[in-house]
Design a protein around this motif. Structure first.
Motif, mmCIF file in Angstrom:
data_model
loop_
_atom_site.group_PDB
_atom_site.id
_atom_site.type_symbol
_atom_site.label_atom_id
_atom_site.label_comp_id
_atom_site.label_asym_id
_atom_site.label_seq_id
_atom_site.Cartn_x
_atom_site.Cartn_y
_atom_site.Cartn_z
ATOM 1 N N ALA A 1 0.846 -1.195 0.000
ATOM 2 C CA ALA A 1 0.000 0.000 0.000
ATOM 3 C C ALA A 1 0.878 1.240 0.000
ATOM 4 O O ALA A 1 1.790 1.364 0.829
ATOM 5 C CB ALA A 1 -0.914 -0.009 1.211
ATOM 6 N N LEU A 2 0.606 2.156 -0.911
ATOM 7 C CA LEU A 2 1.405 3.373 -1.083
ATOM 8 C C LEU A 2 0.549 4.584 -0.754
ATOM 9 O O LEU A 2 -0.405 4.894 -1.459
ATOM 10 C CB LEU A 2 1.919 3.462 -2.525
ATOM 11 N N GLY A 3 0.880 5.249 0.334
ATOM 12 C CA GLY A 3 0.104 6.401 0.769
ATOM 13 C C GLY A 3 0.411 6.694 2.224
ATOM 14 O O GLY A 3 1.535 6.507 2.685
ATOM 15 N N GLY A 4 -0.604 7.127 2.950
ATOM 16 C CA GLY A 4 -0.454 7.424 4.367
ATOM 17 C C GLY A 4 -1.260 6.467 5.217
ATOM 18 O O GLY A 4 -1.738 5.424 4.747
ATOM 19 N N ASP A 5 -1.435 6.826 6.488
ATOM 20 C CA ASP A 5 -2.143 5.950 7.415
ATOM 21 C C ASP A 5 -3.613 5.770 7.032
ATOM 22 O O ASP A 5 -4.203 4.717 7.286
ATOM 23 C CB ASP A 5 -2.050 6.511 8.841
ATOM 24 N N TYR B 1 1.914 -4.602 3.455
ATOM 25 C CA TYR B 1 3.173 -3.878 3.668
ATOM 26 C C TYR B 1 2.974 -2.469 3.118
ATOM 27 O O TYR B 1 2.695 -2.293 1.928
ATOM 28 C CB TYR B 1 4.302 -4.595 2.942
ATOM 29 N N GLY B 2 3.101 -1.475 3.971
ATOM 30 C CA GLY B 2 2.886 -0.098 3.533
ATOM 31 C C GLY B 2 4.183 0.647 3.325
ATOM 32 O O GLY B 2 5.168 0.437 4.042
ATOM 33 N N MET B 3 4.213 1.528 2.323
ATOM 34 C CA MET B 3 5.332 2.451 2.139
ATOM 35 C C MET B 3 4.774 3.865 2.103
ATOM 36 O O MET B 3 3.778 4.149 1.422
ATOM 37 C CB MET B 3 6.117 2.127 0.873
ATOM 38 N N ASN B 4 5.427 4.750 2.825
ATOM 39 C CA ASN B 4 4.871 6.075 3.070
ATOM 40 C C ASN B 4 4.989 6.992 1.858
ATOM 41 O O ASN B 4 6.065 7.368 1.442
ATOM 42 C CB ASN B 4 5.583 6.720 4.266
ATOM 43 N N ARG B 5 3.839 7.334 1.309
ATOM 44 C CA ARG B 5 3.728 8.372 0.301
ATOM 45 C C ARG B 5 2.681 9.388 0.756
ATOM 46 O O ARG B 5 2.055 10.057 -0.055
ATOM 47 C CB ARG B 5 3.332 7.800 -1.063
ATOM 48 N N PHE C 1 2.558 6.663 10.349
ATOM 49 C CA PHE C 1 2.893 5.883 11.542
ATOM 50 C C PHE C 1 2.856 4.385 11.258
ATOM 51 O O PHE C 1 3.659 3.621 11.796
ATOM 52 C CB PHE C 1 1.915 6.231 12.675
ATOM 53 N N LEU C 2 1.931 3.965 10.399
ATOM 54 C CA LEU C 2 1.772 2.545 10.091
ATOM 55 C C LEU C 2 2.634 2.087 8.913
ATOM 56 O O LEU C 2 2.620 0.905 8.567
ATOM 57 C CB LEU C 2 0.300 2.248 9.769
ATOM 58 N N MET C 3 3.379 3.006 8.324
ATOM 59 C CA MET C 3 4.047 2.717 7.061
ATOM 60 C C MET C 3 5.557 2.530 7.235
ATOM 61 O O MET C 3 6.157 2.954 8.222
ATOM 62 C CB MET C 3 3.805 3.860 6.061
ATOM 63 N N ASN C 4 6.164 1.892 6.231
ATOM 64 C CA ASN C 4 7.612 1.782 6.122
ATOM 65 C C ASN C 4 8.154 2.911 5.248
ATOM 66 O O ASN C 4 7.410 3.568 4.517
ATOM 67 C CB ASN C 4 7.990 0.430 5.504
ATOM 68 N N GLU C 5 9.452 3.102 5.319
ATOM 69 C CA GLU C 5 10.098 4.098 4.469
ATOM 70 C C GLU C 5 9.959 3.701 2.997
ATOM 71 O O GLU C 5 10.046 2.518 2.663
ATOM 72 C CB GLU C 5 11.575 4.210 4.841
ATOM 73 N N TYR C 6 9.740 4.685 2.154
ATOM 74 C CA TYR C 6 9.600 4.409 0.722
ATOM 75 C C TYR C 6 10.972 4.260 0.063
ATOM 76 O O TYR C 6 11.849 5.110 0.189
ATOM 77 C CB TYR C 6 8.843 5.541 0.019
#
Length: 278
Positions: free
Chosen positions: A63-67, A85-89, A94-99
Motif C-alpha cells: 500500500a502506497l500512501g499514508g495511514d 506492507y505499507g510504504m509512506n507516500r 505511523f503505520l508505514m515503512n520508508e519508501y
C-alpha cells in the motif's frame, strides 16, 4: 447499512507478532496507491519494476500512501489472510515503512509481522435497525448536537458507570491506542497486550474519571440516555451510524490482520517509542 463480519483464521500461516512469516514467499505483489500524484507516480514506477497481480492472486499487498490508505486497505482485506506492507507516500505514516524502490522483495522476505485483531461493533439506532462493523483503531460514540451525550456504560453485563456526561467515549485497540485514543488522553497500549482502552472524550461528569483498561475478552455495552434530546453517533474507524441507542463492542479474535514492517521498525517498536516521546 451493515458491514459483514469476515471470519476465518488461516491458522496454518499465522505468526507471532514481531516475527517473520515463516516460509512465506512474496513473488506476486498487488500494489495499491492513494489518489495523490505522489502515490500514483510511485505505484507506476514499482509496477514497472516488479509487475502487478490482481489482489485475489497476491502473496502480499503493498500500500502506497499514508495511514488513511493503510486503514482502508486493512478493512478491504479483512479475513483474506493477505499480509499488508505499507510504504509512506503520505504525511505522518505511523503505520508505514520508508519508501524505497529498490530491494523490495528482500525487504518483504525480511519483514516482521504484527497481528492485529480488530474490534467488532454492533449498534442499534432509534428506529430499531442494527448495523455491524469492524474497527482497527477504535469505536467512538460522539455527540451529534450542542448537547453533551449522556451515556451508561456496562462491562460484561455489569453497570460500571451509571451516567457519563461527555462529548463521547471510545474503545480502542492496542494498534489504535496511539491515534484518537491518545489525543483524548487515553493510555498507549503495547501491541501484544490483551487489552482494550475505554477512554472518555471531554468528560463533564464524573470529572475525575479518566477511563479504564479492559481485557480484550470483555464486552462493552453503552446505552444512550435521553437519545431524543441528546443524539449520539457511533463510528467504527470511518463507518458512522447516527442516532444510536445501544452499542456493543468486543475484540474479534476470529479475524487477524498481518501488518508487515522492516526489522527495527515494527509496530511494537513504534508504540514503545511513542511512550517516551518528549
Amino acid at each position: 447499512m451493515s458491514e459483514s463480519s469476515a471470519q476465518g483464521k488461516g491458522a496454518g500461516e499465522r505468526s507471532e507478532a514481531g516475527r517473520p512469516l515463516e516460509g512465506r514467499r512474496f513473488e506476486r505483489i498487488n500494489f495499491l496507491a492513494a489518489n495523490t500524484p505522489e502515490a500514483q507516480h510511485a505505484r507506476a514506477r514499482l509496477v514497472g519494476r516488479y509487475g502487478d497481480v490482481h489482489s485475489d492472486e497476491a502473496d502480499v499487498v503493498v500500500a502506497l500512501g499514508g495511514d488513511g490508505l493503510m486503514l482502508q486497505t486493512l478493512h478491504r482485506f479483512l479475513g483474506r489472510n493477505v499480509p499488508i506492507y505499507g510504504m509512506n507516500r503520505g504525511s505522518v505514516g505511523f503505520l508505514m515503512n520508508e519508501y524505497r524502490e529498490t530491494g523490495l522483495r528482500k525487504r518483504l522476505a525480511a519483514a516482521q509481522s504484527s497481528i492485529i485483531h480488530p474490534l467488532i461493533m454492533v449498534a442499534e439506532n432509534r428506529d430499531g435497525g442494527t448495523a455491524t462493523a469492524h474497527a482497527i483503531n477504535e469505536v467512538s460514540l460522539l455527540r451529534q448536537s450542542a448537547q453533551a451525550a449522556k451515556l451508561r456504560v456496562y462491562v460484561d453485563g455489569h453497570i460500571r458507570l451509571d451516567e457519563l456526561v461527555a462529548d463521547g467515549v471510545l474503545v480502542a485497540t492496542p494498534a489504535g491506542s496511539t491515534a484518537y485514543n491518545l489525543s483524548a488522553n487515553g493510555p498507549i497500549l503495547p501491541l501484544g497486550a490483551p487489552l482494550m482502552a475505554l477512554t472518555p472524550i471531554s468528560a463533564f461528569r464524573p470529572r475525575r474519571w479518566r477511563g479504564a483498561l479492559l481485557s480484550d475478552k470483555a464486552e462493552v455495552r453503552i446505552e444512550v440516555l435521553e437519545p431524543d434530546k441528546r443524539p449520539v453517533a457511533a463510528v467504527a474507524d470511518h463507518y458512522e451510524i447516527r442516532d444510536v441507542v445501544k452499542v456493543r463492542v468486543a475484540t474479534d479474535h476470529f479475524v487477524g490482520l498481518h501488518l508487515l514492517h522492516d526489522p527495527g521498525h515494527s509496530m511494537e517498536e513504534r508504540i514503545l517509542r511513542e511512550q517516551f516521546r518528549q
